[in-house]
Design an enzyme around this catalytic site. Structure first.
Site, PDB file in Angstrom:
ATOM      1  N   GLY A   1       0.762  -1.250   0.000  1.00  0.00           N
ATOM      2  CA  GLY A   1       0.000   0.000   0.000  1.00  0.00           C
ATOM      3  C   GLY A   1       0.789   1.293   0.000  1.00  0.00           C
ATOM      4  O   GLY A   1       0.249   2.338   0.358  1.00  0.00           O
TER       5      GLY A   1
ATOM      6  N   ASN B   1       1.826   2.909  -2.700  1.00  0.00           N
ATOM      7  CA  ASN B   1       1.220   3.764  -3.737  1.00  0.00           C
ATOM      8  C   ASN B   1      -0.128   4.292  -3.277  1.00  0.00           C
ATOM      9  O   ASN B   1      -0.473   5.443  -3.561  1.00  0.00           O
ATOM     10  CB  ASN B   1       1.088   3.005  -5.061  1.00  0.00           C
ATOM     11  CG  ASN B   1       2.373   3.047  -5.862  1.00  0.00           C
ATOM     12  OD1 ASN B   1       2.765   4.101  -6.345  1.00  0.00           O
ATOM     13  ND2 ASN B   1       3.059   1.914  -5.947  1.00  0.00           N
TER      14      ASN B   1
ATOM     15  N   HIS C   1       2.879   0.423 -12.943  1.00  0.00           N
ATOM     16  CA  HIS C   1       3.670  -0.792 -13.152  1.00  0.00           C
ATOM     17  C   HIS C   1       5.163  -0.452 -13.010  1.00  0.00           C
ATOM     18  O   HIS C   1       5.619   0.561 -13.558  1.00  0.00           O
ATOM     19  CB  HIS C   1       3.379  -1.370 -14.545  1.00  0.00           C
ATOM     20  CG  HIS C   1       4.108  -2.650 -14.774  1.00  0.00           C
ATOM     21  ND1 HIS C   1       3.709  -3.848 -14.219  1.00  0.00           N
ATOM     22  CD2 HIS C   1       5.232  -2.925 -15.476  1.00  0.00           C
ATOM     23  CE1 HIS C   1       4.539  -4.796 -14.572  1.00  0.00           C
ATOM     24  NE2 HIS C   1       5.481  -4.269 -15.337  1.00  0.00           N
TER      25      HIS C   1
ATOM     26  N   MET D   1      -2.813  -7.199  -7.713  1.00  0.00           N
ATOM     27  CA  MET D   1      -2.084  -8.240  -8.426  1.00  0.00           C
ATOM     28  C   MET D   1      -2.983  -9.179  -9.238  1.00  0.00           C
ATOM     29  O   MET D   1      -2.680 -10.362  -9.363  1.00  0.00           O
ATOM     30  CB  MET D   1      -1.222  -9.019  -7.430  1.00  0.00           C
ATOM     31  CG  MET D   1      -0.106  -8.171  -6.874  1.00  0.00           C
ATOM     32  SD  MET D   1       0.885  -7.425  -8.202  1.00  0.00           S
ATOM     33  CE  MET D   1       2.236  -6.714  -7.300  1.00  0.00           C
ATOM     34  N   ARG D   2      -4.082  -8.630  -9.797  1.00  0.00           N
ATOM     35  CA  ARG D   2      -4.948  -9.448 -10.655  1.00  0.00           C
ATOM     36  C   ARG D   2      -5.220  -8.722 -11.960  1.00  0.00           C
ATOM     37  O   ARG D   2      -5.180  -7.491 -12.006  1.00  0.00           O
ATOM     38  CB  ARG D   2      -6.299  -9.717  -9.985  1.00  0.00           C
ATOM     39  CG  ARG D   2      -6.135 -10.461  -8.739  1.00  0.00           C
ATOM     40  CD  ARG D   2      -7.382 -11.091  -8.212  1.00  0.00           C
ATOM     41  NE  ARG D   2      -6.969 -11.722  -6.975  1.00  0.00           N
ATOM     42  CZ  ARG D   2      -6.405 -12.910  -6.898  1.00  0.00           C
ATOM     43  NH1 ARG D   2      -6.246 -13.640  -7.977  1.00  0.00           N
ATOM     44  NH2 ARG D   2      -6.010 -13.395  -5.742  1.00  0.00           N
TER      45      ARG D   2
HETATM   46  C1  GAR Z   1       4.518  -1.487  -6.833  1.00  0.00           C
HETATM   47  O1  GAR Z   1       5.881  -1.516  -7.178  1.00  0.00           O
HETATM   48  C2  GAR Z   1       3.638  -1.564  -8.074  1.00  0.00           C
HETATM   49  O2  GAR Z   1       4.171  -0.864  -9.163  1.00  0.00           O
HETATM   50  C3  GAR Z   1       3.659  -3.039  -8.336  1.00  0.00           C
HETATM   51  O3  GAR Z   1       3.546  -3.635  -7.077  1.00  0.00           O
HETATM   52  C4  GAR Z   1       4.114  -2.764  -6.096  1.00  0.00           C
HETATM   53  C5  GAR Z   1       3.057  -2.498  -5.071  1.00  0.00           C
HETATM   54  O4  GAR Z   1       3.589  -1.753  -4.002  1.00  0.00           O
HETATM   55  N1  GAR Z   1       2.574  -3.426  -9.201  1.00  0.00           N
HETATM   56  C6  GAR Z   1       2.670  -4.406 -10.068  1.00  0.00           C
HETATM   57  O5  GAR Z   1       3.671  -5.086 -10.213  1.00  0.00           O
HETATM   58  C7  GAR Z   1       1.410  -4.637 -10.882  1.00  0.00           C
HETATM   59  N2  GAR Z   1       1.691  -5.468 -11.999  1.00  0.00           N
HETATM   60  P1  GAR Z   1       2.631  -0.971  -3.029  1.00  0.00           P
HETATM   61  O6  GAR Z   1       1.557  -1.970  -2.554  1.00  0.00           O
HETATM   62  O7  GAR Z   1       3.539  -0.576  -1.908  1.00  0.00           O
HETATM   63  O8  GAR Z   1       2.038   0.171  -3.750  1.00  0.00           O
END
Ligand code: GAR
Length: 204
Positions: free
Chosen positions: A14, A16, A111, A92-93
């Site tokens: 979380g 982002n 991403h 992640m889906r």
């Molecule tokens: C982030 O690096 C985001 O870009 C990536 O997962 C992480 C989540 O971090 N997303 C993906 O890989 C989607 N394909 P967060 O939960 O701390 O935001």
């Protein structure tokens, strides 16, 4: 206060989401996060939302008999909430076709690579394994493919010789926290126009 509602979909940590919370509650983004939905009851992101007094909903993917049932439940919630924008933040889906059709052009994702390089899972590991010297992150609109929708913003950063997946991820994340709020702000200010695959940003 703008009444433009944002729903954020999360699965994990979380950070982002936290960047979006600060940007909305601090007034940088002209809108409010009305609901955070997690497919994972353990997601730390749920805590971030609760601390910021934002409503949360867990749709535990594992209690649904199949993906279609999960997607139908999610669609029902989204229709009721009727947000201006849906942000995927470490979700992640792959979003199902029905939801994409219903919220066409109104779903955004962040991403951790310079798309179209390294889509899908473990983008930072893919970048290190490939041996690229520059990586970064991408905010894009979501279409039916895997990380294939029109690109709104990208930021790049170097890949250092000493980098591990963790150190590269950490470096990229700092840029994620900058460009995701920027992209959401541009969207809610109606400053984006999409022509085919290209997203143009109105000046001023
Ligand atoms: C982030 O690096 C985001 O870009 C990536 O997962 C992480 C989540 O971090 N997303 C993906 O890989 C989607 N394909 P967060 O939960 O701390 O935001």
């Amino acid at each position: 206060m703008s009444d433009k509602k944002i729903v954020v979909l999360v699965s994990g940590r979380g950070t982002n989401l936290q960047a979006l919370i600060e940007a909305t509650q601090g007034g940088y983004i002209p809108g409010e996060i009305s609901l955070v939905i997690s497919d994972n009851p353990q997601a730390l992101a749920l805590e971030q939302a609760r601390k910021a007094s934002i409503s949360t909903l867990v749709l535990d993917y594992n209690i649904f008999p199949h993906k279609r049932a999960y997607e139908d439940a999610l669609l029902q919630v989204l229709e009721k909430e009727n947000p201006h924008l849906i942000c995927l933040a470490g979700y992640m889906r792959i979003v199902g076709k029905k939801i994409i059709a219903r919220f066409q052009g109104r779903i955004m994702n962040i991403h951790p690579s310079l798309l179209p390089a390294f889509p899908g899972l473990e983008a930072q590991k893919q970048a290190l394994d490939y041996g690229v010297k520059v990586s970064g992150c991408t905010v894009h609109l979501v279409d039916e493919g895997m990380d294939t929708g029109p690109i709104i913003l990208q930021a790049s950063c170097p890949v250092e010789d000493e980098d591990t997946v963790e150190s590269l991820s950490e470096r990229i994340l700092r840029y994620e926290h900058q460009i995701y709020p920027q992209a959401v702000k541009l969207f809610l200010e109606d400053k984006l126009s999409v022509v085919g695959r290209r997203v143009f940003i109105k000046k001023g």
